[in-house]
Design a protein around this motif. Structure first.
Motif, PDB file in Angstrom:
ATOM      1  N   LYS A   1       0.017  22.262  26.532  1.00  0.00           N
ATOM      2  CA  LYS A   1      -0.805  22.912  25.508  1.00  0.00           C
ATOM      3  C   LYS A   1      -1.808  21.917  24.935  1.00  0.00           C
ATOM      4  O   LYS A   1      -2.999  22.207  24.834  1.00  0.00           O
ATOM      5  CB  LYS A   1       0.124  23.444  24.407  1.00  0.00           C
TER       6      LYS A   1
ATOM      7  N   ARG B   1       2.899  23.185  16.585  1.00  0.00           N
ATOM      8  CA  ARG B   1       3.277  23.877  17.824  1.00  0.00           C
ATOM      9  C   ARG B   1       3.898  22.889  18.806  1.00  0.00           C
ATOM     10  O   ARG B   1       3.361  21.818  19.036  1.00  0.00           O
ATOM     11  CB  ARG B   1       2.044  24.479  18.491  1.00  0.00           C
TER      12      ARG B   1
ATOM     13  N   GLU C   1      -5.138  32.512  24.586  1.00  0.00           N
ATOM     14  CA  GLU C   1      -4.917  33.041  23.239  1.00  0.00           C
ATOM     15  C   GLU C   1      -6.169  32.782  22.420  1.00  0.00           C
ATOM     16  O   GLU C   1      -6.721  31.689  22.476  1.00  0.00           O
ATOM     17  CB  GLU C   1      -3.746  32.316  22.563  1.00  0.00           C
TER      18      GLU C   1
ATOM     19  N   GLN D   1      -5.343  28.558  22.997  1.00  0.00           N
ATOM     20  CA  GLN D   1      -4.525  28.103  24.120  1.00  0.00           C
ATOM     21  C   GLN D   1      -5.146  28.606  25.412  1.00  0.00           C
ATOM     22  O   GLN D   1      -5.699  29.701  25.464  1.00  0.00           O
ATOM     23  CB  GLN D   1      -3.096  28.672  24.007  1.00  0.00           C
TER      24      GLN D   1
ATOM     25  N   ARG E   1      -3.979  28.347  29.749  1.00  0.00           N
ATOM     26  CA  ARG E   1      -3.081  27.785  30.766  1.00  0.00           C
ATOM     27  C   ARG E   1      -3.217  28.653  32.002  1.00  0.00           C
ATOM     28  O   ARG E   1      -3.710  29.782  31.908  1.00  0.00           O
ATOM     29  CB  ARG E   1      -1.631  27.774  30.276  1.00  0.00           C
TER      30      ARG E   1
END
Ligand code: ADP
Ligand code: MG
Ligand code: MG
Length: 889
Positions: free
Chosen positions: A26, A99, A329, A341, A343
């Motif tokens: 992240k 996080r 996100e 985010q 990925r």
């Protein structure tokens, strides 16, 4: 900076995607986005090194870490112009998210804490600043709940119950319908809940909260749950997790704010289209939590047009930057877009193929890169019927994913019933404690097999995989009552005839009939395996003993047969009497007669196989199994003699039975697997290889006669230990071939080689190569003889303990033991080629279809691998990946 040269803290602008080991997935991707100029809230990352150091010292933070964090915080405060806890009068508060982010994404790590920094001192200022007091109090109550649950361990329902009660009192359904006053009340109530549950107040100093939150992330790395997950997924314990501390952006600041998730392509089909959901006036995981139903992303265009346009462009940018489908996100605060985010997105097997292929067409990826985006296991899934992913049911139990594919059918408890009902066209699932060779007839016609006992290479698993039949093995929680005809799973009892569904790709078992979707050997699949064919160096053949299997293998891209076993041709019920006569013959004449009966049957078998493989090579292995398998069981025969003696039966019958008993005793071996096997049988009875050679040559000629083309004939001598054995057997075969061809007045090229399946053979491979046109490494037996373990005994016994306790990295029958058995293959290959540089080197046995083992065979420069027909596409693909791995691309 602390201690030696370890850096524990990184400002977000210091990192990039390559720093994943330190920053976690992240953190590294957030830094990368920042670097690319994509709007990301500012922040810093506490590196995995800090977590590792803390875990190593039993939870004690390394010296200086807290000071480093405070320094990073000060810098963040300067950059944002805000203060954690607010300025003197609580104005200008900085709110943070904390996080966790491991190197490899891991479920079950600590949940994110949002809104850290809101408190009694700052809530008013926050509301005034946003001109939205409701938002400020909403953030506050969320924070209290998250901090209480995640950091302090308060049971989730303690807060949730109060929220539900309040909504009930107000007669509203949605959180968003609560007023500012309601939320203020909720904050008071939540403080009471915390005090009640913990016997003290939650800390109110935001710095103390930050420290607590970071420490909780470290702690979550070492929970039993996390450790179990890592072990199950082969993730090392010493990677640690990073902690990302970021400025909050607020999707819950009113109707021009929103939060959402999106994928750059459809993750279940792979189609390049808009895919995602969003919620207006919401925060964090409201989208996935299912409290409010999110809206499809396309609708965002009307609600928040500018942010929408920017999001769509950013999605495209991220995908082309990472050259992979992204899972993203985002949050919109007052019309401004932020990414939180990105990925690479999880996808179904079908989507993986589609995306890889499309990205080549779009010139984003080269074919070789595309090959690396697909996992062999994903191809495997597509070769079998699968459960419709939309099923939405929960499994009743889980076993080992022993053979991929899905099966739906009625439960049956024995192979005879399976054979009877399955043979009549009914869909049945054979449920056994474990299977034995006596169950084969049931396995063949069943849709799938479920066993309570045994591992990935148990009998059931091996047989099922060989036949492409789904299997869940070792489902240890099921109880089978065979006489009572019931299967008990948890509190559910299934009677014979009840429907169940197996997913052999995941090991899941469902207590009902689910919809299946057919195998998807579609254009994507074909395109990708065709690219693999261009890249791979090794050939791929199949192990097939029948015309039907050979045809299937060819359809799946096999370039020949690497192992055609002839045992079953002798075992068939109509042939066994003749085979027995041949073995027990007391004169050469008698033996010759028996062989003459068998020969035409063998020839017929070979004709079918050669027809299916016309134009391609077929390696026929001469008879291998131990003699006793053709004879009555010693104990049974003794009992028969006894019975006849006691009942004063027919004298002639008795003497025949006694004679047979004598012969069985004479041929009985203590350890048949190490007895008169392989070429040893041919050495004792050269008539057998001779007969088989005649059948092979006649079949090859007959097929050519009929179809104008025949298979390339390769005759393989099994279980050779001494060069002299091969020399002698070769002479028999050569003499017979010459004789047959002379009689037929025909020509045929026949090559002669041997199996390398004994350590001695590998060691003296140079001597053996003098007499061999090719070697085929029989890695199953080479593992048994090289490691000194009997597969059946080991897998039922100590081997699973060894694997579980990590004495050895895995079952050596599944993936080749690189150092030991792989070393023997290497020695055999090198020594063989030292005498005959052009020696063809193949592998037959299950390792020939195992991607990891195929990697080794590529390194050793072998000529081809051979595997079961259904694994041929996997092997083609894995062989290409092995070439790419060797090149280091
Ligand atoms: P997970 O790994 O469970 O997805 P995340 O750390 O991504 O956990 O965060 C959980 C939720 O909180 C996500 O919806 C994320 O977008 C949101 N979130 C995280 N950080 C922030 C932030 N700084 N501002 C607003 N929302 C955030
Ligand atoms: Mg989460
Ligand atoms: Mg997330």
């Amino acid at each position: 900076m602390t201690g030696e040269s370890v850096q524990y803290l990184y400002d977000m602008s210091e990192g990039d995607a390559s720093m994943r080991p330190l920053l976690g997935g992240k953190g590294a991707n957030l830094a990368e986005m920042k670097r690319l100029g994509i709007p990301v809230p500012d922040g810093f990352t506490v590196s995995t090194a800090a977590c590792i150091a803390t875990t190593a010292s039993g939870g004690e933070w390394p010296a200086g870490l807290w000071e480093d964090i405070l320094d990073s915080l000060t810098r963040l405060e300067e950059r944002t112009g805000r203060t954690l806890g607010g300025d003197q009068d609580g104005a200008n508060p900085l709110l943070l998210s904390v996080r966790s982010g491991a190197v490899v994404s891991m479920p079950g790590m600590m949940d994110t804490i949002l809104n850290l920094g809101v408190g009694d001192d700052t809530v008013e200022a926050l509301g005034a600043e946003a001109d939205n007091p409701r938002f400020a109090w909403d953030s506050y109550r969320r924070f209290l709940q998250m901090y209480g649950e995640v950091v302090e361990g308060v049971a989730p329902h303690a807060y949730e119950d109060e929220l539900t009660a309040l909504k009930a009192r107000r007669g509203v359904e949605q959180d968003t319908e609560l007023s500012t006053e309601d939320l203020q009340e909720l904050v008071r109530t939540f403080k009471d809940v915390s005090r009640r549950e913990l016997g003290r107040d939650l800390p109110t100093d935001p710095r103390e909260q930050l420290r607590g939150a970071i420490d909780a992330v470290f702690g979550s790395w070492d929970t039993p749950r996390a450790r179990v997950y890592r072990r199950a997924n082969g993730i090392p314990d010493d990677l640690g997790t990073a902690v990302n501390v970021m400025q909050m952006v607020f999707g819950n600041r009113g109707d021009t704010s929103a939060t959402g998730v999106c994928f750059t392509r459809n993750p279940s089909t792979g189609v390049s289209e808009l895919y995602g959901e969003f919620l207006v006036n919401a925060q964090g995981e409201d989208v996935v939590a299912g409290i409010r139903t999110p809206r499809p992303l396309a609708q965002m265009e009307e609600v928040l047009p500018e942010a929408y346009t920017q999001l769509v462009r950013t999605m495209a940018d991220l995908e082309s930057h990472y050259k992979d489908m992204q899972d993203i996100e985002f949050t919109v605060e007052d019309g401004t877009l932020y990414l939180l985010q990105t990925r690479s997105g999880k996808r179904t097997a079908a989507a993986a193929l589609r995306i890889a292929r499309d990205m080549v067409t779009e010139e984003v990826l080269t074919r070789e890169e595309a090959l690396q985006r697909v996992e062999p296991a994903q191809l495997d899934q597509l070769l079998h019927p699968a459960i419709d992913p939309e099923h939405g049911r929960s499994p009743v139990t889980k076993g080992l994913p022993a053979s991929p594919g899905a099966a739906v059918g009625e439960v049956v408890f024995d192979a005879d019933t399976a054979a009877e009902r399955g043979g009549a066209g009914e869909a049945v699932v054979l449920v056994r404690y474990e299977t034995t060779p006596d169950d084969i007839h049931g396995v063949i016609v069943a849709q799938g097999v479920l066993t309570a006992h045994g591992g990935m290479t148990s009998h059931a698993a091996v047989v099922a995989r060989g036949m492409g039949r789904p299997c869940v093995a070792g489902a240890s929680k099921i109880r089978i009552d065979v006489p009572g005809r019931t299967l008990t799973i948890g509190d559910r009892v299934f009677a014979e005839g009840d429907m169940i569904t197996l997913d052999g790709s995941t090991g899941e078992v469902y207590g009902e009939a689910l919809e299946l979707i057919p195998p998807q050997i579609n254009e994507d699949f074909q395109a990708i395996t065709a690219w693999a064919d261009d890249v791979r160096r090794m050939g791929v053949r199949a192990n097939a003993d029948t015309g039907e299997d050979a045809a299937k293998a060819r359809e799946l891209g096999a370039e020949g047969i690497g192992l055609c076993r002839t045992e079953h041709m002798f075992m068939a019920a109509d042939r066994l009497p003749a085979v027995r006569r041949m073995i027990l013959a007391e004169s050469e004449d008698e033996r010759a007669q028996a062989l003459a009966t068998i020969l035409p049957m063998q020839q017929e078998d070979f004709e079918e196989i050669f027809t299916a493989m016309a134009g391609l090579p077929v390696t026929v292995r001469l008879l291998d199994p131990p003699l006793h398998e053709f004879l009555p069981d010693l104990v049974e025969q003794s009992l028969l003699v006894q019975r006849l003696e006691l009942t004063d039966g027919d004298a002639q019958e008795l003497s025949a039975a006694r004679r047979l008993l004598g012969q069985v005793k004479r041929l009985h071996e203590q350890n048949p697997m190490l007895g008169t096997r392989g070429c040893r049988l041919g050495m004792l009875y050269p008539e057998i290889p001779e007969m088989q050679t005649r059948a092979i040559v006649r079949a090859a000629l007959a097929v050519r006669e009929e179809h104008g083309q025949t298979a390339g004939v390769e005759i393989m001598i099994p279980l050779v230990a001494y060069a002299s054995e091969l020399k002698a057997q070769r002479a028999v075969v050569e003499r017979t071939v010459a004789d047959e061809l002379a009689t037929a007045g025909a020509e045929l090229e026949v090559t002669i080689g041997t199996m390398i399946e004994l350590p001695r053979a590998a060691i003296v491979a140079d001597q053996i190569a003098e007499h061999a046109d090719f070697f085929s490494f029989g890695t199953n037996d080479l593992t048994q003889t090289g490691v000194g373990i009997s597969r059946d005994d080991a897998e039922q016994g100590f081997l699973s303990t060894y694997v579980a306790d990590e004495v050895i990295p895995g079952n050596p029958f599944e993936s080749i033991d690189r150092d030991g058995v792989g070393g023997l293959v290497q020695i055999g290959a090198e020594r063989g080629r030292s005498v005959r540089p052009d020696l063809k080197l193949g592998v037959c046995g299950e390792h020939g279809g195992d991607p990891a083992s195929i990697g080794l065979f590529e390194e050793l420069g072998l000529t081809y691998v051979s595997c079961s027909p259904y694994r041929v596409p996997i092997a083609r693909f894995a062989a290409a990946r092995a070439v790419l791995a060797q090149r280091g691309t």
